[in-house]
Design a protein around this motif. Structure first.
Motif, PDB file in Angstrom:
ATOM      1  N   LEU A  87       0.827  -1.215   0.000  1.00 39.36           N
ATOM      2  CA  LEU A  87       0.000   0.000   0.000  1.00 39.36           C
ATOM      3  C   LEU A  87       0.858   1.260   0.000  1.00 39.36           C
ATOM      4  O   LEU A  87       0.544   2.237  -0.692  1.00 39.36           O
ATOM      5  CB  LEU A  87      -0.936  -0.004   1.215  1.00 39.36           C
ATOM      6  N   LEU A  88       1.943   1.230   0.762  1.00 40.16           N
ATOM      7  CA  LEU A  88       2.848   2.380   0.811  1.00 40.16           C
ATOM      8  C   LEU A  88       3.494   2.626  -0.545  1.00 40.16           C
ATOM      9  O   LEU A  88       3.567   3.769  -1.004  1.00 40.16           O
ATOM     10  CB  LEU A  88       3.923   2.153   1.880  1.00 40.16           C
ATOM     11  N   LYS A  89       3.953   1.559  -1.189  1.00 39.10           N
ATOM     12  CA  LYS A  89       4.564   1.726  -2.512  1.00 39.10           C
ATOM     13  C   LYS A  89       3.557   2.270  -3.517  1.00 39.10           C
ATOM     14  O   LYS A  89       3.905   3.104  -4.363  1.00 39.10           O
ATOM     15  CB  LYS A  89       5.142   0.386  -3.000  1.00 39.10           C
ATOM     16  N   SER A  90       2.325   1.832  -3.421  1.00 42.04           N
ATOM     17  CA  SER A  90       1.272   2.340  -4.296  1.00 42.04           C
ATOM     18  C   SER A  90       1.040   3.821  -4.048  1.00 42.04           C
ATOM     19  O   SER A  90       0.901   4.614  -4.993  1.00 42.04           O
ATOM     20  CB  SER A  90      -0.011   1.548  -4.061  1.00 42.04           C
ATOM     21  N   ARG A  91       1.012   4.211  -2.793  1.00 35.42           N
ATOM     22  CA  ARG A  91       0.822   5.625  -2.448  1.00 35.42           C
ATOM     23  C   ARG A  91       1.990   6.477  -2.959  1.00 35.42           C
ATOM     24  O   ARG A  91       1.787   7.554  -3.510  1.00 35.42           O
ATOM     25  CB  ARG A  91       0.672   5.780  -0.946  1.00 35.42           C
ATOM     26  N   VAL A  92       3.188   5.986  -2.794  1.00 36.20           N
ATOM     27  CA  VAL A  92       4.367   6.739  -3.248  1.00 36.20           C
ATOM     28  C   VAL A  92       4.369   6.850  -4.775  1.00 36.20           C
ATOM     29  O   VAL A  92       4.701   7.906  -5.326  1.00 36.20           O
ATOM     30  CB  VAL A  92       5.662   6.091  -2.715  1.00 36.20           C
ATOM     31  N   SER A  93       3.975   5.801  -5.465  1.00 30.35           N
ATOM     32  CA  SER A  93       3.877   5.867  -6.929  1.00 30.35           C
ATOM     33  C   SER A  93       2.844   6.902  -7.357  1.00 30.35           C
ATOM     34  O   SER A  93       3.053   7.640  -8.328  1.00 30.35           O
ATOM     35  CB  SER A  93       3.504   4.506  -7.507  1.00 30.35           C
ATOM     36  N   ALA A  94       1.727   6.964  -6.636  1.00 26.99           N
ATOM     37  CA  ALA A  94       0.701   7.959  -6.942  1.00 26.99           C
ATOM     38  C   ALA A  94       1.226   9.373  -6.714  1.00 26.99           C
ATOM     39  O   ALA A  94       0.925  10.288  -7.496  1.00 26.99           O
ATOM     40  CB  ALA A  94      -0.544   7.712  -6.102  1.00 26.99           C
ATOM     41  N   VAL A  95       2.024   9.557  -5.692  1.00 23.60           N
ATOM     42  CA  VAL A  95       2.618  10.878  -5.423  1.00 23.60           C
ATOM     43  C   VAL A  95       3.568  11.263  -6.549  1.00 23.60           C
ATOM     44  O   VAL A  95       3.545  12.394  -7.039  1.00 23.60           O
ATOM     45  CB  VAL A  95       3.341  10.893  -4.053  1.00 23.60           C
ATOM     46  N   HIS A  96       4.396  10.321  -6.986  1.00 24.79           N
ATOM     47  CA  HIS A  96       5.317  10.599  -8.094  1.00 24.79           C
ATOM     48  C   HIS A  96       4.541  10.963  -9.364  1.00 24.79           C
ATOM     49  O   HIS A  96       4.913  11.902 -10.074  1.00 24.79           O
ATOM     50  CB  HIS A  96       6.218   9.385  -8.365  1.00 24.79           C
ATOM     51  N   ALA A  97       3.482  10.215  -9.648  1.00 24.49           N
ATOM     52  CA  ALA A  97       2.686  10.478 -10.849  1.00 24.49           C
ATOM     53  C   ALA A  97       2.023  11.846 -10.771  1.00 24.49           C
ATOM     54  O   ALA A  97       2.014  12.603 -11.755  1.00 24.49           O
ATOM     55  CB  ALA A  97       1.642   9.394 -11.036  1.00 24.49           C
ATOM     56  N   LEU A  98       1.479  12.191  -9.615  1.00 22.88           N
ATOM     57  CA  LEU A  98       0.833  13.493  -9.446  1.00 22.88           C
ATOM     58  C   LEU A  98       1.846  14.624  -9.558  1.00 22.88           C
ATOM     59  O   LEU A  98       1.565  15.662 -10.177  1.00 22.88           O
ATOM     60  CB  LEU A  98       0.116  13.550  -8.096  1.00 22.88           C
ATOM     61  N   LEU A  99       3.012  14.431  -9.013  1.00 22.05           N
ATOM     62  CA  LEU A  99       4.064  15.448  -9.105  1.00 22.05           C
ATOM     63  C   LEU A  99       4.449  15.684 -10.558  1.00 22.05           C
ATOM     64  O   LEU A  99       4.554  16.832 -11.009  1.00 22.05           O
ATOM     65  CB  LEU A  99       5.282  15.013  -8.283  1.00 22.05           C
ATOM     66  N   GLU A 100       4.642  14.609 -11.281  1.00 22.11           N
ATOM     67  CA  GLU A 100       5.008  14.734 -12.695  1.00 22.11           C
ATOM     68  C   GLU A 100       3.880  15.381 -13.501  1.00 22.11           C
ATOM     69  O   GLU A 100       4.127  16.242 -14.351  1.00 22.11           O
ATOM     70  CB  GLU A 100       5.344  13.356 -13.258  1.00 22.11           C
ATOM     71  N   GLU A 101       2.661  14.980 -13.232  1.00 21.28           N
ATOM     72  CA  GLU A 101       1.504  15.536 -13.940  1.00 21.28           C
ATOM     73  C   GLU A 101       1.384  17.041 -13.688  1.00 21.28           C
ATOM     74  O   GLU A 101       1.186  17.824 -14.629  1.00 21.28           O
ATOM     75  CB  GLU A 101       0.245  14.818 -13.453  1.00 21.28           C
ATOM     76  N   ASN A 102       1.515  17.452 -12.441  1.00 22.34           N
ATOM     77  CA  ASN A 102       1.431  18.885 -12.125  1.00 22.34           C
ATOM     78  C   ASN A 102       2.595  19.665 -12.712  1.00 22.34           C
ATOM     79  O   ASN A 102       2.416  20.801 -13.170  1.00 22.34           O
ATOM     80  CB  ASN A 102       1.359  19.091 -10.621  1.00 22.34           C
ATOM     81  N   LEU A 103       3.767  19.089 -12.715  1.00 26.95           N
ATOM     82  CA  LEU A 103       4.917  19.757 -13.310  1.00 26.95           C
ATOM     83  C   LEU A 103       4.672  20.005 -14.798  1.00 26.95           C
ATOM     84  O   LEU A 103       4.877  21.107 -15.297  1.00 26.95           O
ATOM     85  CB  LEU A 103       6.194  18.936 -13.117  1.00 26.95           C
ATOM     86  N   HIS A 104       4.205  18.990 -15.502  1.00 27.08           N
ATOM     87  CA  HIS A 104       3.951  19.145 -16.942  1.00 27.08           C
ATOM     88  C   HIS A 104       2.847  20.162 -17.201  1.00 27.08           C
ATOM     89  O   HIS A 104       2.942  20.968 -18.138  1.00 27.08           O
ATOM     90  CB  HIS A 104       3.609  17.797 -17.579  1.00 27.08           C
ATOM     91  N   ALA A 105       1.813  20.144 -16.377  1.00 26.22           N
ATOM     92  CA  ALA A 105       0.729  21.113 -16.553  1.00 26.22           C
ATOM     93  C   ALA A 105       1.232  22.535 -16.305  1.00 26.22           C
ATOM     94  O   ALA A 105       0.919  23.455 -17.083  1.00 26.22           O
ATOM     95  CB  ALA A 105      -0.426  20.785 -15.616  1.00 26.22           C
ATOM     96  N   ASP A 106       2.012  22.738 -15.252  1.00 26.77           N
ATOM     97  CA  ASP A 106       2.544  24.070 -14.960  1.00 26.77           C
ATOM     98  C   ASP A 106       3.533  24.527 -16.027  1.00 26.77           C
ATOM     99  O   ASP A 106       3.566  25.707 -16.387  1.00 26.77           O
ATOM    100  CB  ASP A 106       3.210  24.089 -13.584  1.00 26.77           C
ATOM    101  N   LEU A 107       4.334  23.593 -16.538  1.00 28.72           N
ATOM    102  CA  LEU A 107       5.263  23.953 -17.613  1.00 28.72           C
ATOM    103  C   LEU A 107       4.509  24.329 -18.889  1.00 28.72           C
ATOM    104  O   LEU A 107       4.919  25.249 -19.609  1.00 28.72           O
ATOM    105  CB  LEU A 107       6.233  22.800 -17.891  1.00 28.72           C
ATOM    106  N   ALA A 108       3.411  23.657 -19.166  1.00 22.83           N
ATOM    107  CA  ALA A 108       2.603  23.993 -20.348  1.00 22.83           C
ATOM    108  C   ALA A 108       2.015  25.394 -20.211  1.00 22.83           C
ATOM    109  O   ALA A 108       2.017  26.176 -21.177  1.00 22.83           O
ATOM    110  CB  ALA A 108       1.496  22.970 -20.536  1.00 22.83           C
TER     111      ALA A 108
END
Length: 177
Positions: free
Chosen positions: A148-169
């Motif tokens: 469960l922890l690894k799943s949560r951390v993966s979700a955090v990484h994905a959200l971070l990357e998604e927000n970074l790309h959106a802000d860069l756009a």
């Protein structure tokens, strides 16, 4: 209450040194699991709040997201492999206890002393089973929490990357206008 403490002491005596090692690693394991879980829990909310600042250039955004990743997320990421190893140590500690208990059983069977042979056999088998059970009881729930922890951390990484790309756009659109 006294009988419960006596029963616990009997189990600890039956398990031997291996049981104490499993319990010590288990305490360390669950302490790290809970601390890492508590550190990872608010990260999604922090990411959703976004990067604040007056400068919204691409360089600023990259720096802010990198700082966030190094400051908040790296602490969690460094603990993931250690937790996985400790889960394996608990499981293998149970196996080590099984092997040592069976060795004690066979050694007791081979000795030619006057003590009751069934008592000797029972004590060795008891050590083997107690440590096996302890290793599994510590490792199995931890493995579930770890997944469960690894799943949560993966979700955090994905959200971070998604927000970074959106802000860069958004920053790119502002620069081209």
């Amino acid at each position: 209450m006294h009988s419960i403490l006596q029963e616990c002491q009997t189990l600890l005596d039956q398990g031997g040194v291996v049981l104490w090692i499993i319990l010590a690693v288990g305490v360390w394991l669950y302490t790290m699991l809970l601390a890492t879980w508590r550190a990872a829990a608010p990260l999604c909310d922090l990411i959703r709040e976004g990067v604040s600042g007056e400068d919204d250039s691409k360089r600023f955004l990259m720096n802010e997201y990198t700082i966030f990743q190094l400051d908040k997320l790296a602490w969690v990421d460094r603990r993931i492999p250690v937790i996985g190893v400790m889960i394996g140590v608990c499981t293998l500690g149970g196996l080590l206890g099984t092997v040592s208990g069976m060795l004690a059983t066979f050694e007791n069977m081979a000795s030619a002393s006057q003590a009751d042979p069934m008592q000797k056999i029972a004590s060795g088998i008891s050590e083997a089973l107690v440590t096996t059970q302890a290793g599994l009881l510590v490792a199995l729930p931890a493995a579930f929490m770890f997944a469960l922890l690894k799943s949560r951390v993966s979700a955090v990484h994905a959200l971070l990357e998604e927000n970074l790309h959106a802000d860069l756009a958004v920053a790119h659109r502002k620069e081209t206008v």
